[in-house]
Design a protein around this motif. Structure first.
Motif, PDB file in Angstrom:
ATOM      1  N   ASP A   1       0.846  -1.200   0.000  1.00  0.00           N
ATOM      2  CA  ASP A   1       0.000   0.000   0.000  1.00  0.00           C
ATOM      3  C   ASP A   1       0.880   1.248   0.000  1.00  0.00           C
ATOM      4  OD1 ASP A   1      -2.096  -1.728   0.168  1.00  0.00           O
ATOM      5  OD2 ASP A   1      -2.674  -1.216   2.211  1.00  0.00           O
ATOM      6  N   GLU A   2       1.918   1.214   0.822  1.00  0.00           N
ATOM      7  CA  GLU A   2       2.832   2.348   0.920  1.00  0.00           C
ATOM      8  C   GLU A   2       3.614   2.524  -0.380  1.00  0.00           C
ATOM      9  OE1 GLU A   2       4.457   5.647   2.950  1.00  0.00           O
ATOM     10  OE2 GLU A   2       2.716   4.363   3.361  1.00  0.00           O
ATOM     11  N   LEU A   3       3.978   1.427  -1.017  1.00  0.00           N
ATOM     12  CA  LEU A   3       4.697   1.483  -2.293  1.00  0.00           C
ATOM     13  C   LEU A   3       3.876   2.256  -3.327  1.00  0.00           C
ATOM     14  CD1 LEU A   3       6.505  -1.427  -4.107  1.00  0.00           C
ATOM     15  CD2 LEU A   3       4.805  -0.091  -5.318  1.00  0.00           C
ATOM     16  N   PHE A   4       2.613   1.879  -3.497  1.00  0.00           N
ATOM     17  CA  PHE A   4       1.781   2.561  -4.485  1.00  0.00           C
ATOM     18  C   PHE A   4       1.531   4.020  -4.099  1.00  0.00           C
ATOM     19  CE2 PHE A   4       0.621  -1.865  -5.591  1.00  0.00           C
ATOM     20  CZ  PHE A   4       0.874  -1.802  -6.952  1.00  0.00           C
ATOM     21  N   LYS A   5       1.425   4.282  -2.823  1.00  0.00           N
ATOM     22  CA  LYS A   5       1.249   5.658  -2.355  1.00  0.00           C
ATOM     23  C   LYS A   5       2.440   6.511  -2.763  1.00  0.00           C
ATOM     24  CE  LYS A   5       0.749   8.394   1.890  1.00  0.00           C
ATOM     25  NZ  LYS A   5       0.645   8.341   3.368  1.00  0.00           N
ATOM     26  N   LYS A   6       3.656   6.004  -2.538  1.00  0.00           N
ATOM     27  CA  LYS A   6       4.868   6.771  -2.830  1.00  0.00           C
ATOM     28  C   LYS A   6       5.094   6.945  -4.327  1.00  0.00           C
ATOM     29  CE  LYS A   6       6.190   7.568   1.379  1.00  0.00           C
ATOM     30  NZ  LYS A   6       6.161   8.966   1.921  1.00  0.00           N
ATOM     31  N   THR A   7       4.840   5.912  -5.109  1.00  0.00           N
ATOM     32  CA  THR A   7       5.040   6.045  -6.555  1.00  0.00           C
ATOM     33  C   THR A   7       4.039   7.038  -7.139  1.00  0.00           C
ATOM     34  OG1 THR A   7       3.636   4.109  -7.035  1.00  0.00           O
ATOM     35  CG2 THR A   7       6.008   3.733  -6.849  1.00  0.00           C
ATOM     36  N   HIS A   8       2.829   7.056  -6.599  1.00  0.00           N
ATOM     37  CA  HIS A   8       1.831   8.010  -7.079  1.00  0.00           C
ATOM     38  C   HIS A   8       2.200   9.446  -6.692  1.00  0.00           C
ATOM     39  CE1 HIS A   8      -0.660   4.691  -8.298  1.00  0.00           C
ATOM     40  NE2 HIS A   8      -1.609   5.509  -8.684  1.00  0.00           N
ATOM     41  N   GLU A   9       2.774   9.606  -5.504  1.00  0.00           N
ATOM     42  CA  GLU A   9       3.213  10.936  -5.081  1.00  0.00           C
ATOM     43  C   GLU A   9       4.320  11.449  -5.990  1.00  0.00           C
ATOM     44  OE1 GLU A   9       4.354  10.555  -1.009  1.00  0.00           O
ATOM     45  OE2 GLU A   9       2.285  10.553  -0.260  1.00  0.00           O
ATOM     46  N   LYS A  10       5.275  10.601  -6.321  1.00  0.00           N
ATOM     47  CA  LYS A  10       6.369  10.969  -7.203  1.00  0.00           C
ATOM     48  C   LYS A  10       5.847  11.297  -8.601  1.00  0.00           C
ATOM     49  CE  LYS A  10      10.642  11.131  -8.843  1.00  0.00           C
ATOM     50  NZ  LYS A  10      11.521  12.297  -8.594  1.00  0.00           N
ATOM     51  N   PHE A  11       4.934  10.479  -9.090  1.00  0.00           N
ATOM     52  CA  PHE A  11       4.325  10.684 -10.407  1.00  0.00           C
ATOM     53  C   PHE A  11       3.597  12.026 -10.454  1.00  0.00           C
ATOM     54  CE2 PHE A  11       0.537  10.076 -13.185  1.00  0.00           C
ATOM     55  CZ  PHE A  11       1.183   9.815 -14.383  1.00  0.00           C
ATOM     56  N   ALA A  12       2.817  12.314  -9.418  1.00  0.00           N
ATOM     57  CA  ALA A  12       2.047  13.561  -9.367  1.00  0.00           C
ATOM     58  C   ALA A  12       2.968  14.779  -9.360  1.00  0.00           C
ATOM     59  CB  ALA A  12       1.143  13.576  -8.136  1.00  0.00           C
ATOM     60  N   ALA A  13       4.083  14.670  -8.626  1.00  0.00           N
ATOM     61  CA  ALA A  13       5.029  15.781  -8.559  1.00  0.00           C
ATOM     62  C   ALA A  13       5.678  16.026  -9.920  1.00  0.00           C
ATOM     63  CB  ALA A  13       6.098  15.498  -7.509  1.00  0.00           C
ATOM     64  N   GLU A  14       6.073  14.953 -10.603  1.00  0.00           N
ATOM     65  CA  GLU A  14       6.689  15.088 -11.923  1.00  0.00           C
ATOM     66  C   GLU A  14       5.682  15.656 -12.927  1.00  0.00           C
ATOM     67  OE1 GLU A  14       8.463  11.472 -13.295  1.00  0.00           O
ATOM     68  OE2 GLU A  14      10.194  11.685 -11.982  1.00  0.00           O
ATOM     69  N   LYS A  15       4.459  15.158 -12.870  1.00  0.00           N
ATOM     70  CA  LYS A  15       3.436  15.609 -13.816  1.00  0.00           C
ATOM     71  C   LYS A  15       3.099  17.084 -13.596  1.00  0.00           C
ATOM     72  CE  LYS A  15      -0.842  14.004 -15.906  1.00  0.00           C
ATOM     73  NZ  LYS A  15      -1.869  12.944 -15.925  1.00  0.00           N
ATOM     74  N   LYS A  16       3.015  17.503 -12.336  1.00  0.00           N
ATOM     75  CA  LYS A  16       2.717  18.899 -12.026  1.00  0.00           C
ATOM     76  C   LYS A  16       3.808  19.812 -12.552  1.00  0.00           C
ATOM     77  CE  LYS A  16       1.666  22.030  -8.193  1.00  0.00           C
ATOM     78  NZ  LYS A  16       1.483  22.150  -6.718  1.00  0.00           N
ATOM     79  N   LYS A  17       5.055  19.405 -12.377  1.00  0.00           N
ATOM     80  CA  LYS A  17       6.190  20.224 -12.845  1.00  0.00           C
ATOM     81  C   LYS A  17       6.168  20.341 -14.368  1.00  0.00           C
ATOM     82  CE  LYS A  17      11.204  20.615 -12.512  1.00  0.00           C
ATOM     83  NZ  LYS A  17      12.461  20.018 -11.964  1.00  0.00           N
ATOM     84  N   LEU A  18       5.881  19.222 -15.052  1.00  0.00           N
ATOM     85  CA  LEU A  18       5.860  19.249 -16.509  1.00  0.00           C
ATOM     86  C   LEU A  18       4.673  20.055 -17.046  1.00  0.00           C
ATOM     87  CD1 LEU A  18       6.804  15.542 -17.228  1.00  0.00           C
ATOM     88  CD2 LEU A  18       8.177  17.533 -17.796  1.00  0.00           C
ATOM     89  N   THR A  19       3.531  19.942 -16.368  1.00  0.00           N
ATOM     90  CA  THR A  19       2.337  20.654 -16.816  1.00  0.00           C
ATOM     91  C   THR A  19       2.568  22.153 -16.929  1.00  0.00           C
ATOM     92  OG1 THR A  19       0.856  18.968 -15.883  1.00  0.00           O
ATOM     93  CG2 THR A  19      -0.080  21.144 -16.270  1.00  0.00           C
ATOM     94  N   CYS A  20       3.366  22.687 -16.029  1.00  0.00           N
ATOM     95  CA  CYS A  20       3.664  24.115 -16.042  1.00  0.00           C
ATOM     96  C   CYS A  20       4.409  24.545 -17.288  1.00  0.00           C
ATOM     97  CB  CYS A  20       4.478  24.495 -14.806  1.00  0.00           C
ATOM     98  SG  CYS A  20       3.606  24.270 -13.244  1.00  0.00           S
ATOM     99  N   GLU A  21       5.075  23.574 -17.945  1.00  0.00           N
ATOM    100  CA  GLU A  21       5.879  23.892 -19.125  1.00  0.00           C
ATOM    101  C   GLU A  21       5.136  23.620 -20.431  1.00  0.00           C
ATOM    102  OE1 GLU A  21      10.047  22.871 -18.958  1.00  0.00           O
ATOM    103  OE2 GLU A  21       9.787  22.057 -16.951  1.00  0.00           O
TER     104      GLU A  21
END
Length: 274
Positions: A250-270
């Motif tokens: 459960d924690e694994l999927f939580k962390k990978t989703h957090e990392k994914f969301a952070a990367e996607k948010k940063k890219l969206t701005c560009e």
């Protein structure tokens, strides 16, 4: 079909090798470029008929289908460089999960798609995840599915399950190989078995497990029930796993989703659509 690859790192190289070895593509139909020339040259040493492009413009102008195999932070710059070079008839395919097909469509004037491959594709196994851009017609989708089917089971997904699907299909082999390695380590640390013998036995077991599941002899729960005799040794081992793993996955999927969301948010701005 002339196919270009921008990026020949780990996944880009794996994808090229898999498509060539499966006869999905011919060497002479492939043109590649990598910011580290030695990586492209290493691939050409293995497949001499592959062409190395001198610029992104060259590979873009000469490719009907163009694969972008670059890391997420590099993608905005690559898309900006490509945009004025492409025609509506071309198809650009990204293998970068945080970049949505919506973003690709917003940045490029051509057909777009995203595929997320797996290291299992190197053995013409596993699944490849596919998402299509809005400009892709039925024939474009069929062509891409046929190409991917040479090395895997194509699976079309929606954007909302991109990360979890990628965790299972693409990251899963690394997660489970880590667990297998720790399984071997435990055997070696606690008994007199050699690492070589433990590795051989564990590898054989994993291959056999895959075959049992593939051939439909057991489901995962049925297999556990069949092996785990009440009061037996396997049951003791399962109890340890239940206690030690806990909510680890459960924690694994939580962390990978957090990392994914952070990367996607940063890219969206560009991207212009953001």
């Amino acid at each position: 079909m002339k196919v270009g690859f921008i990026g020949t790192g780990s996944m880009g190289t794996m994808l090229i090798e898999s498509l060539l070895d499966s006869k999905a593509l011919l060497q002479e139909d492939i043109r590649i470029i990598n910011r580290t020339p030695s990586k492209a040259e290493a691939l050409k040493n293995e497949y001499p008929a592959i062409a190395i492009a001198s610029s992104i413009e060259e590979v873009a102008r000469t490719s009907e289908v163009l694969f972008l195999c670059v890391k997420p932070p590099e993608m905005p710059e690559v898309l900006k460089e490509l945009a004025p070079l492409l025609e509506p008839t071309q198809t650009v395919i990204s293998i970068t999960s945080p970049v949505s097909v919506e973003a690709l469509d917003s940045e490029l004037p051509c057909k777009t798609a995203r595929i997320i491959p797996s290291i299992l594709n190197r053995a013409s196994s596993g699944s490849t995840l596919i998402s299509y851009g809005r400009r892709c017609k039925k024939a474009d989708k069929e062509r891409l599915r046929e190409l991917v089917a040479f090395i895997s089971e194509p699976l079309e997904i929606e954007e909302n399950i991109t990360r979890v699907s990628s965790d299972i299909v693409s990251c899963g082999p690394a997660f489970f190989s880590y667990l297998a390695q720790r399984f071997i380590d435990g055997a070696v640390n606690e008994t007199e078995i050699t690492r070589e013998d433990a590795t051989t036995l564990a590898t054989s077991m994993l291959i056999g497990l895959g075959k049992l599941l593939e051939e439909g002899h057991y489901t995962l729960p049925a297999l556990q029930q069949r092996v785990c005799v009440p009061g037996g040794i396997t049951g003791v081992g399962i109890a340890v796993l239940e206690e030690e793993l806990g909510d680890g996955f459960d924690e694994l999927f939580k962390k990978t989703h957090e990392k994914f969301a952070a990367e996607k948010k940063k890219l969206t701005c560009e991207f212009t659509y953001g």
